[in-house]
Design a protein around this motif. Structure first.
Motif, PDB file in Angstrom:
ATOM      1  N   LEU A  26       0.877  -1.163   0.000  1.00 27.63           N
ATOM      2  CA  LEU A  26       0.000   0.000   0.000  1.00 27.63           C
ATOM      3  C   LEU A  26       0.917   1.215   0.000  1.00 27.63           C
ATOM      4  CD1 LEU A  26      -2.754   1.440   0.316  1.00 27.63           C
ATOM      5  CD2 LEU A  26      -2.459   1.199   2.794  1.00 27.63           C
ATOM      6  N   VAL A  27       0.701   2.104  -0.978  1.00 30.43           N
ATOM      7  CA  VAL A  27       1.603   3.233  -1.187  1.00 30.43           C
ATOM      8  C   VAL A  27       0.851   4.545  -1.057  1.00 30.43           C
ATOM      9  CG1 VAL A  27       3.130   4.362  -2.862  1.00 30.43           C
ATOM     10  CG2 VAL A  27       3.044   1.861  -2.732  1.00 30.43           C
ATOM     11  N   ASN A  28       1.431   5.488  -0.340  1.00 29.16           N
ATOM     12  CA  ASN A  28       0.925   6.853  -0.305  1.00 29.16           C
ATOM     13  C   ASN A  28       1.472   7.537  -1.557  1.00 29.16           C
ATOM     14  OD1 ASN A  28       0.266   9.502   0.091  1.00 29.16           O
ATOM     15  ND2 ASN A  28       1.332   9.714   2.039  1.00 29.16           N
ATOM     16  N   ALA A  29       0.604   7.750  -2.539  1.00 26.90           N
ATOM     17  CA  ALA A  29       1.028   8.300  -3.828  1.00 26.90           C
ATOM     18  C   ALA A  29       1.058   9.819  -3.836  1.00 26.90           C
ATOM     19  CB  ALA A  29       0.103   7.780  -4.925  1.00 26.90           C
ATOM     20  N   ASP A  30       0.800  10.437  -2.698  1.00 29.75           N
ATOM     21  CA  ASP A  30       0.800  11.896  -2.592  1.00 29.75           C
ATOM     22  C   ASP A  30       2.224  12.399  -2.304  1.00 29.75           C
ATOM     23  OD1 ASP A  30      -0.100  14.528  -2.450  1.00 29.75           O
ATOM     24  OD2 ASP A  30      -0.592  14.372  -0.325  1.00 29.75           O
ATOM     25  N   ASN A  31       3.136  12.084  -3.224  1.00 26.56           N
ATOM     26  CA  ASN A  31       4.526  12.489  -3.102  1.00 26.56           C
ATOM     27  C   ASN A  31       5.055  12.634  -4.521  1.00 26.56           C
ATOM     28  OD1 ASN A  31       7.515  11.946  -3.115  1.00 26.56           O
ATOM     29  ND2 ASN A  31       7.192  11.887  -0.902  1.00 26.56           N
ATOM     30  N   GLN A  33       7.845  12.225  -5.806  1.00 27.88           N
ATOM     31  CA  GLN A  33       8.816  11.212  -6.235  1.00 27.88           C
ATOM     32  C   GLN A  33       8.158   9.887  -6.610  1.00 27.88           C
ATOM     33  OE1 GLN A  33      11.449  11.526  -2.716  1.00 27.88           O
ATOM     34  NE2 GLN A  33      13.059  11.930  -4.212  1.00 27.88           N
ATOM     35  N   VAL A  34       6.901   9.683  -6.233  1.00 30.70           N
ATOM     36  CA  VAL A  34       6.202   8.438  -6.541  1.00 30.70           C
ATOM     37  C   VAL A  34       5.868   8.416  -8.028  1.00 30.70           C
ATOM     38  CG1 VAL A  34       4.106   7.092  -6.142  1.00 30.70           C
ATOM     39  CG2 VAL A  34       5.255   8.188  -4.221  1.00 30.70           C
ATOM     40  N   GLN A  35       6.299   7.351  -8.701  1.00 27.95           N
ATOM     41  CA  GLN A  35       6.017   7.159 -10.117  1.00 27.95           C
ATOM     42  C   GLN A  35       5.212   5.874 -10.273  1.00 27.95           C
ATOM     43  OE1 GLN A  35       9.668   7.341 -12.394  1.00 27.95           O
ATOM     44  NE2 GLN A  35      10.389   9.096 -11.229  1.00 27.95           N
ATOM     45  N   VAL A  36       3.884   6.037 -10.337  1.00 29.23           N
ATOM     46  CA  VAL A  36       2.953   4.928 -10.515  1.00 29.23           C
ATOM     47  C   VAL A  36       1.901   5.366 -11.525  1.00 29.23           C
ATOM     48  CG1 VAL A  36       3.302   4.011  -8.171  1.00 29.23           C
ATOM     49  CG2 VAL A  36       1.509   5.692  -8.573  1.00 29.23           C
ATOM     50  N   PRO A  37       1.133   4.412 -12.064  1.00 27.38           N
ATOM     51  CA  PRO A  37       0.056   4.813 -12.978  1.00 27.38           C
ATOM     52  C   PRO A  37      -0.977   5.673 -12.252  1.00 27.38           C
ATOM     53  CG  PRO A  37       0.447   2.447 -13.087  1.00 27.38           C
ATOM     54  CD  PRO A  37       1.251   2.971 -11.944  1.00 27.38           C
ATOM     55  N   GLY A  38      -1.049   6.933 -12.592  1.00 25.29           N
ATOM     56  CA  GLY A  38      -1.930   7.879 -11.907  1.00 25.29           C
ATOM     57  C   GLY A  38      -3.392   7.508 -11.959  1.00 25.29           C
ATOM     58  N   LEU A  40      -4.722   4.760 -11.531  1.00 24.55           N
ATOM     59  CA  LEU A  40      -5.048   3.724 -10.547  1.00 24.55           C
ATOM     60  C   LEU A  40      -4.998   4.227  -9.106  1.00 24.55           C
ATOM     61  CD1 LEU A  40      -3.091   0.738 -12.146  1.00 24.55           C
ATOM     62  CD2 LEU A  40      -5.499   1.325 -12.417  1.00 24.55           C
ATOM     63  N   VAL A  41      -4.616   5.465  -8.926  1.00 24.31           N
ATOM     64  CA  VAL A  41      -4.523   6.061  -7.586  1.00 24.31           C
ATOM     65  C   VAL A  41      -5.910   6.503  -7.145  1.00 24.31           C
ATOM     66  CG1 VAL A  41      -3.561   7.965  -6.230  1.00 24.31           C
ATOM     67  CG2 VAL A  41      -2.149   6.808  -7.948  1.00 24.31           C
ATOM     68  N   GLU A  42      -6.295   6.096  -5.935  1.00 19.86           N
ATOM     69  CA  GLU A  42      -7.575   6.513  -5.339  1.00 19.86           C
ATOM     70  C   GLU A  42      -7.303   7.053  -3.949  1.00 19.86           C
ATOM     71  OE1 GLU A  42     -10.634   3.549  -5.382  1.00 19.86           O
ATOM     72  OE2 GLU A  42     -10.195   2.974  -7.448  1.00 19.86           O
ATOM     73  N   ASP A  43      -7.807   8.240  -3.665  1.00 20.16           N
ATOM     74  CA  ASP A  43      -7.611   8.879  -2.361  1.00 20.16           C
ATOM     75  C   ASP A  43      -6.128   8.941  -1.978  1.00 20.16           C
ATOM     76  OD1 ASP A  43     -10.377   9.258  -2.022  1.00 20.16           O
ATOM     77  OD2 ASP A  43     -10.599   7.238  -1.199  1.00 20.16           O
ATOM     78  N   ASP A  44      -5.292   9.263  -2.963  1.00 18.51           N
ATOM     79  CA  ASP A  44      -3.842   9.381  -2.786  1.00 18.51           C
ATOM     80  C   ASP A  44      -3.165   8.073  -2.397  1.00 18.51           C
ATOM     81  OD1 ASP A  44      -3.818  12.073  -3.471  1.00 18.51           O
ATOM     82  OD2 ASP A  44      -4.122  12.719  -1.394  1.00 18.51           O
ATOM     83  N   LYS A  45      -3.824   6.933  -2.588  1.00 16.94           N
ATOM     84  CA  LYS A  45      -3.248   5.626  -2.258  1.00 16.94           C
ATOM     85  C   LYS A  45      -3.347   4.704  -3.470  1.00 16.94           C
ATOM     86  CE  LYS A  45      -2.848   6.208   2.354  1.00 16.94           C
ATOM     87  NZ  LYS A  45      -2.422   7.563   2.490  1.00 16.94           N
ATOM     88  N   ILE A  46      -2.426   3.750  -3.535  1.00 11.51           N
ATOM     89  CA  ILE A  46      -2.463   2.717  -4.569  1.00 11.51           C
ATOM     90  C   ILE A  46      -1.941   1.426  -3.956  1.00 11.51           C
ATOM     91  CG2 ILE A  46      -0.187   3.364  -5.475  1.00 11.51           C
ATOM     92  CD1 ILE A  46      -1.252   2.531  -8.275  1.00 11.51           C
ATOM     93  N   VAL A  47      -2.555   0.309  -4.321  1.00 15.11           N
ATOM     94  CA  VAL A  47      -2.106  -1.013  -3.894  1.00 15.11           C
ATOM     95  C   VAL A  47      -1.460  -1.672  -5.101  1.00 15.11           C
ATOM     96  CG1 VAL A  47      -2.811  -3.290  -3.068  1.00 15.11           C
ATOM     97  CG2 VAL A  47      -3.894  -1.234  -2.134  1.00 15.11           C
TER      98      VAL A  47
END
Length: 123
Positions: A26-31, A33-38, A40-47
């Motif tokens: 579980l990743v906090n994508a509200d950073n 430096q985080v490079q993930v498929p945007g 798929l991010v929900e509520d600033d989190k992605i699994v």
């Protein structure tokens, strides 16, 4: 001391894989430096599934988690600062470990508390 989170992530990953389960983070994508498929991010989190069959070139480093994976048919390089990993767990049973946001901060020394350990070497 160095932060414990990267060591715990690696240990939990090994434990989950050794037990033939699927590690997810579980990743906090509200950073920035985080490079993930945007998308798929929900509520600033992605699994993310980081199992051996789901990713290539997995690097659970001291500062960053890096791997290549396919999302909707496209290969994407994923980069996640270790401090943004909120949890690692097995998909099948939910067993794993959550990390508090401030777990790698040095402990505060309050008034009247010594700055060094109370332990001493005995010869």
């Amino acid at each position: 001391m160095t932060p414990s989170r990267p060591y715990l992530i690696r240990a939990m990953y090994d434990w989950i894989v050794d037990n033939r389960m699927t590690p997810h983070i579980l990743v906090n994508a509200d950073n920035e430096q985080v490079q993930v498929p945007g998308e798929l991010v929900e509520d600033d989190k992605i699994v993310l599934n980081i199992g051996p069959m789901a990713v290539q070139s997995l690097d659970l480093g001291q500062d960053m988690v890096r791997f290549d994976a396919r999302f909707s048919g496209s290969s994407i390089s994923v980069v996640i600062p270790v401090k943004c990993v909120c949890a690692i767990y097995a998909r099948e049973n939910g067993q794993g470990m959550m990390f508090p946001e401030d777990d790698d901060l040095p402990p505060a020394t309050g008034p009247g508390k010594p700055d060094r350990s109370h332990l001493r070497a005995v010869k």
